[in-house]
Scaffold this motif. Structure first.
Motif, PDB file in Angstrom:
ATOM      1  N   ASN A 101       0.804  -1.223   0.000  1.00 46.73           N
ATOM      2  CA  ASN A 101       0.000   0.000   0.000  1.00 46.73           C
ATOM      3  C   ASN A 101       0.838   1.275   0.000  1.00 46.73           C
ATOM      4  OD1 ASN A 101      -2.805   0.551  -0.295  1.00 46.73           O
ATOM      5  ND2 ASN A 101      -2.808   1.538   1.705  1.00 46.73           N
ATOM      6  N   VAL A 179      -5.095   1.209   6.196  1.00 48.02           N
ATOM      7  CA  VAL A 179      -5.261   0.832   4.793  1.00 48.02           C
ATOM      8  C   VAL A 179      -6.659   1.193   4.306  1.00 48.02           C
ATOM      9  CG1 VAL A 179      -5.314  -1.094   3.171  1.00 48.02           C
ATOM     10  CG2 VAL A 179      -3.550  -1.002   4.941  1.00 48.02           C
ATOM     11  N   PRO A 294      -9.744   2.625  -2.336  1.00 53.29           N
ATOM     12  CA  PRO A 294      -9.646   2.020  -1.009  1.00 53.29           C
ATOM     13  C   PRO A 294     -11.017   1.629  -0.459  1.00 53.29           C
ATOM     14  CG  PRO A 294      -8.337   4.037  -1.142  1.00 53.29           C
ATOM     15  CD  PRO A 294      -9.158   3.975  -2.383  1.00 53.29           C
TER      16      PRO A 294
END
Length: 314
Positions: A101, A179, A294
């Motif tokens: 990421n 994340v 995301p």
């Protein structure tokens, strides 16, 4: 980008000039393993706390051990997602891929004369809440690629330290970046009123909240509106808006930040007075163009619904 756009870093290694004297052994000459190399070294990156995250500059030095001047490009793996900002000298950066990421970024460098070194300064900005304790992140990496080469000639990792709000770097804790995003959006009922040209226009305040430090470059809003109704514009506006969407103005968010702006909706000439139906706005984060948007920790508050009414002409 991403942007959200691109970055890279490199480091410089001092060249070893062989000084030959009558007493010098033959081993003093450059070895086959080092002759013709372009090397990179880097210091650790220290980030200082601000009221909008942590900022700092990494120094990286590249040494050209080739017998001729050589152009180099640099590839940097960020220590935290969406944190790379600038490179000096050099430029022309672009995102290439994600690693855990974090972006890997390629940048054009400069020409380095034979036997010389050049120091690059790489800017970073991590959009997270400043802590009262220091933190550390590993995984940052710099590669140097000579002009015409298919692969890097050298690479080095670097450690990133986050200075505490009290100025300490001792006993750092690991920095763990989110994340999945934690977004929220709120709208309200909107009434469209007749305009001199016969269309109808209405203003709706909208509030967007950014809950954590998941990396994004932009927040995008998709609009689903009653028949004939479209997004006219937003205020303030720093990016173009479209009939069925726009980007949240004001740039990057820090964790916990809320931002309120106005969305203007327009309906065409001949729209009858009365209830037109229900509209909705859905917010998502935009990060690396080559990956899906995301995910959000709670998608239920990523959409706000509202009634749209047309007022009668006075």
């Amino acid at each position: 980008m991403t942007t959200r756009t691109a970055r890279i870093a490199t480091a410089l290694l001092g060249g070893t000039a062989a000084l030959i004297t009558l007493a010098a052994p033959a081993a003093a000459a450059p070895s086959a393993a080092t002759a013709g190399r372009v090397d990179v070294t880097a210091q650790r990156l220290v980030l200082d706390p601000t009221d909008r995250g942590y900022v700092g500059t990494l120094t990286a030095t590249v040494t050209n051990r080739r017998p001729t001047a050589t152009w180099v490009s640099l590839v940097v793996t960020e220590p935290a997602g969406a944190s790379f900002t600038t490179i000096e000298p050099g430029g022309g950066c672009f995102y290439t891929r994600l690693v855990e990421n974090r972006l890997v970024i390629g940048c054009g460098g400069e020409q380095i004369e034979a036997g010389k070194s050049l120091t690059f300064r790489l800017g970073f900005h991590v959009w997270t809440t400043a802590r009262s304790y220091p933190m550390v992140a590993n995984g940052g990496r710099i590669e140097v690629v000579p002009d015409g080469a298919a692969a890097a000639s050298d690479a080095t990792g670097f450690t990133t330290l986050f200075r505490s709000t009290t100025g300490s770097l001792r006993k750092p804790r690991p920095y763990v970046q989110a994340v999945d995003t934690d977004l929220g959006i709120r709208g309200s009922a909107v009434t469209l009123t007749p305009q001199p040209d016969g269309t109808l226009l209405g203003r709706m305040p909208v509030t967007v909240r950014y809950g954590n430090d998941a990396p994004t470059f932009a927040l995008n809003v998709a609009a689903a509106l009653p028949a004939g109704v479209q997004v006219d514009h937003i205020e303030p506006q720093d990016m173009p808006s479209f009939p069925y969407g726009f980007s949240v103005p004001g740039g990057r968010f820090v964790p916990g930040e809320e931002r309120t702006f106005d969305v203007f909706l327009r309906a065409p000439v001949g729209t009858p007075a009365g209830e037109l139906g229900t509209g909705s706005l859905t917010v998502t984060g935009g990060y690396f163009y080559g990956a899906d948007d995301p995910q959000d920790v709670d998608p239920s508050d990523n959409t706000t619904s509202f009634p749209v009414t047309a007022a009668a002409a006075s």
